[in-house]
Motif scaffolding. Structure first.
Motif, PDB file in Angstrom:
ATOM      1  N   ASN A   1     -38.745  37.636 -26.666  1.00  0.00           N
ATOM      2  CA  ASN A   1     -39.616  38.850 -26.661  1.00  0.00           C
ATOM      3  C   ASN A   1     -40.370  39.176 -26.853  1.00  0.00           C
ATOM      4  N   ASN A   2     -40.909  39.041 -27.690  1.00  0.00           N
ATOM      5  CA  ASN A   2     -42.488  38.386 -28.112  1.00  0.00           C
ATOM      6  C   ASN A   2     -43.708  37.480 -27.505  1.00  0.00           C
ATOM      7  N   VAL A   3     -42.818  37.195 -26.755  1.00  0.00           N
ATOM      8  CA  VAL A   3     -43.480  36.082 -25.728  1.00  0.00           C
ATOM      9  C   VAL A   3     -43.672  36.717 -24.182  1.00  0.00           C
ATOM     10  N   ILE A   4     -42.214  37.240 -23.900  1.00  0.00           N
ATOM     11  CA  ILE A   4     -41.974  38.180 -22.713  1.00  0.00           C
ATOM     12  C   ILE A   4     -43.443  39.743 -23.333  1.00  0.00           C
ATOM     13  N   ALA A   5     -43.755  40.583 -23.766  1.00  0.00           N
ATOM     14  CA  ALA A   5     -44.125  42.005 -24.342  1.00  0.00           C
ATOM     15  C   ALA A   5     -45.553  41.037 -24.327  1.00  0.00           C
ATOM     16  N   PHE A   6     -46.010  39.822 -24.981  1.00  0.00           N
ATOM     17  CA  PHE A   6     -47.726  39.383 -24.862  1.00  0.00           C
ATOM     18  C   PHE A   6     -47.634  38.793 -23.622  1.00  0.00           C
ATOM     19  N   VAL A   7     -46.704  38.127 -23.094  1.00  0.00           N
ATOM     20  CA  VAL A   7     -47.252  38.107 -20.979  1.00  0.00           C
ATOM     21  C   VAL A   7     -47.546  38.808 -20.796  1.00  0.00           C
ATOM     22  N   PHE A   8     -47.107  40.424 -20.850  1.00  0.00           N
ATOM     23  CA  PHE A   8     -47.028  41.936 -19.960  1.00  0.00           C
ATOM     24  C   PHE A   8     -48.197  42.377 -20.065  1.00  0.00           C
ATOM     25  N   ALA A   9     -48.885  42.276 -21.773  1.00  0.00           N
ATOM     26  CA  ALA A   9     -49.739  43.136 -22.844  1.00  0.00           C
ATOM     27  C   ALA A   9     -50.267  41.694 -21.434  1.00  0.00           C
ATOM     28  N   GLY A  10     -50.996  40.470 -21.469  1.00  0.00           N
ATOM     29  CA  GLY A  10     -51.770  39.539 -20.909  1.00  0.00           C
ATOM     30  C   GLY A  10     -52.194  40.092 -19.866  1.00  0.00           C
ATOM     31  N   LEU A  11     -50.818  40.631 -18.635  1.00  0.00           N
ATOM     32  CA  LEU A  11     -51.356  40.753 -17.154  1.00  0.00           C
ATOM     33  C   LEU A  11     -51.936  42.274 -17.512  1.00  0.00           C
ATOM     34  N   VAL A  12     -51.219  43.296 -18.047  1.00  0.00           N
ATOM     35  CA  VAL A  12     -51.836  44.908 -17.880  1.00  0.00           C
ATOM     36  C   VAL A  12     -53.263  44.212 -17.834  1.00  0.00           C
ATOM     37  N   ILE A  13     -53.916  43.607 -18.979  1.00  0.00           N
ATOM     38  CA  ILE A  13     -55.538  43.876 -19.630  1.00  0.00           C
ATOM     39  C   ILE A  13     -56.331  42.655 -18.265  1.00  0.00           C
ATOM     40  N   ALA A  14     -55.268  41.990 -17.647  1.00  0.00           N
ATOM     41  CA  ALA A  14     -55.778  41.022 -16.912  1.00  0.00           C
ATOM     42  C   ALA A  14     -55.978  41.876 -14.758  1.00  0.00           C
ATOM     43  N   LEU A  15     -55.222  42.680 -15.072  1.00  0.00           N
ATOM     44  CA  LEU A  15     -55.407  44.057 -14.144  1.00  0.00           C
ATOM     45  C   LEU A  15     -56.328  44.944 -14.505  1.00  0.00           C
ATOM     46  N   LEU A  16     -55.980  45.235 -15.714  1.00  0.00           N
ATOM     47  CA  LEU A  16     -57.266  46.497 -15.334  1.00  0.00           C
ATOM     48  C   LEU A  16     -58.619  45.803 -15.802  1.00  0.00           C
ATOM     49  N   VAL A  17     -58.734  44.356 -16.719  1.00  0.00           N
ATOM     50  CA  VAL A  17     -60.224  44.042 -15.788  1.00  0.00           C
ATOM     51  C   VAL A  17     -60.940  43.752 -14.628  1.00  0.00           C
ATOM     52  N   GLY A  18     -60.281  42.979 -13.791  1.00  0.00           N
ATOM     53  CA  GLY A  18     -60.178  42.633 -13.130  1.00  0.00           C
ATOM     54  C   GLY A  18     -60.081  43.605 -11.727  1.00  0.00           C
ATOM     55  N   LEU A  19     -59.743  44.669 -12.023  1.00  0.00           N
ATOM     56  CA  LEU A  19     -59.754  45.589 -11.062  1.00  0.00           C
ATOM     57  C   LEU A  19     -60.952  46.328 -11.290  1.00  0.00           C
ATOM     58  N   ALA A  20     -60.980  46.539 -12.806  1.00  0.00           N
ATOM     59  CA  ALA A  20     -62.390  47.580 -13.210  1.00  0.00           C
ATOM     60  C   ALA A  20     -63.823  46.787 -12.198  1.00  0.00           C
ATOM     61  N   LEU A  21     -63.827  45.570 -12.483  1.00  0.00           N
ATOM     62  CA  LEU A  21     -64.670  44.587 -12.228  1.00  0.00           C
ATOM     63  C   LEU A  21     -65.103  44.778 -10.258  1.00  0.00           C
ATOM     64  N   TRP A  22     -63.637  44.300  -9.682  1.00  0.00           N
ATOM     65  CA  TRP A  22     -63.512  44.550  -8.256  1.00  0.00           C
ATOM     66  C   TRP A  22     -64.684  46.258  -8.135  1.00  0.00           C
ATOM     67  N   ILE A  23     -63.866  47.460  -8.494  1.00  0.00           N
ATOM     68  CA  ILE A  23     -64.537  48.655  -8.562  1.00  0.00           C
ATOM     69  C   ILE A  23     -65.836  48.191  -8.208  1.00  0.00           C
ATOM     70  N   MET A  24     -65.935  48.187  -9.677  1.00  0.00           N
ATOM     71  CA  MET A  24     -68.273  48.684  -9.964  1.00  0.00           C
ATOM     72  C   MET A  24     -68.461  47.170  -8.647  1.00  0.00           C
ATOM     73  N   PHE A  25     -68.096  46.087  -8.712  1.00  0.00           N
ATOM     74  CA  PHE A  25     -68.437  45.045  -7.402  1.00  0.00           C
ATOM     75  C   PHE A  25     -69.251  46.064  -6.460  1.00  0.00           C
ATOM     76  N   SER A  26     -66.621  46.463  -5.389  1.00  0.00           N
ATOM     77  CA  SER A  26     -67.695  47.536  -5.000  1.00  0.00           C
ATOM     78  C   SER A  26     -68.633  48.069  -5.008  1.00  0.00           C
ATOM     79  N   ILE A  27     -68.207  49.425  -5.893  1.00  0.00           N
ATOM     80  CA  ILE A  27     -69.572  50.507  -5.261  1.00  0.00           C
ATOM     81  C   ILE A  27     -70.691  50.170  -5.199  1.00  0.00           C
ATOM     82  N   HIS A  28     -71.322  48.567  -6.251  1.00  0.00           N
ATOM     83  CA  HIS A  28     -72.788  48.338  -6.135  1.00  0.00           C
ATOM     84  C   HIS A  28     -73.311  47.883  -5.059  1.00  0.00           C
ATOM     85  N   THR A  29     -72.177  47.197  -4.010  1.00  0.00           N
ATOM     86  CA  THR A  29     -72.345  46.746  -2.626  1.00  0.00           C
ATOM     87  C   THR A  29     -72.952  48.067  -1.427  1.00  0.00           C
ATOM     88  N   VAL A  30     -71.421  49.281  -1.739  1.00  0.00           N
ATOM     89  CA  VAL A  30     -71.808  50.169  -1.316  1.00  0.00           C
ATOM     90  C   VAL A  30     -72.854  51.444  -1.594  1.00  0.00           C
TER      91      VAL A  30
END
Length: 109
Positions: free
Chosen positions: A76-105
């Motif tokens: 359960n601890n490993v699953i929670a850690f992997v899920f938290a890592g996935l959420v953080i990766a998505l948040l950071v990745g999508l935030a960078l994608w949005i900022m790059f898109s805004i900068h490009t536009v």
């Protein structure tokens, strides 16, 4: 009522495991430091190597200091850690994608 502060001695590491983790942490810090202080590779190769050593060091900390392993008790601890890592990766990745898109536009005008 059971004692809420009782500790399971089986889940704690031994002195040997803590020392292995400590030595690995020092090595995994010293190598990237040396790569940056004495550049022998290109900047992009150095960046990839430093990031790889960072990921390895996170895994060393999880195994030797937080005692996460593949046992049934830690699943359960490993699953929670992997899920938290996935959420953080998505948040950071999508935030960078949005900022790059805004900068490009914004720069297109």
């Amino acid at each position: 009522m059971a004692n809420a502060h009782s500790h399971d001695t089986g889940s704690h590491g031994s002195f040997k495991s803590y020392m292995i983790g400590f030595v690995l942490s020092i090595i995994l810090t010293a190598i990237p430091f040396g790569l940056v202080m004495y550049p022998t590779f290109s900047k992009s190769a150095t960046l990839v190597l430093v990031l790889a050593f960072a990921v390895i060091q996170v895994l060393v900390h999880l195994v030797y200091f937080l005692h996460l392993d593949r046992s049934e008790a830690q699943r359960n601890n490993v699953i929670a850690f992997v899920f938290a890592g996935l959420v953080i990766a998505l948040l950071v990745g999508l935030a960078l994608w949005i900022m790059f898109s805004i900068h490009t536009v914004m720069m297109a005008h």
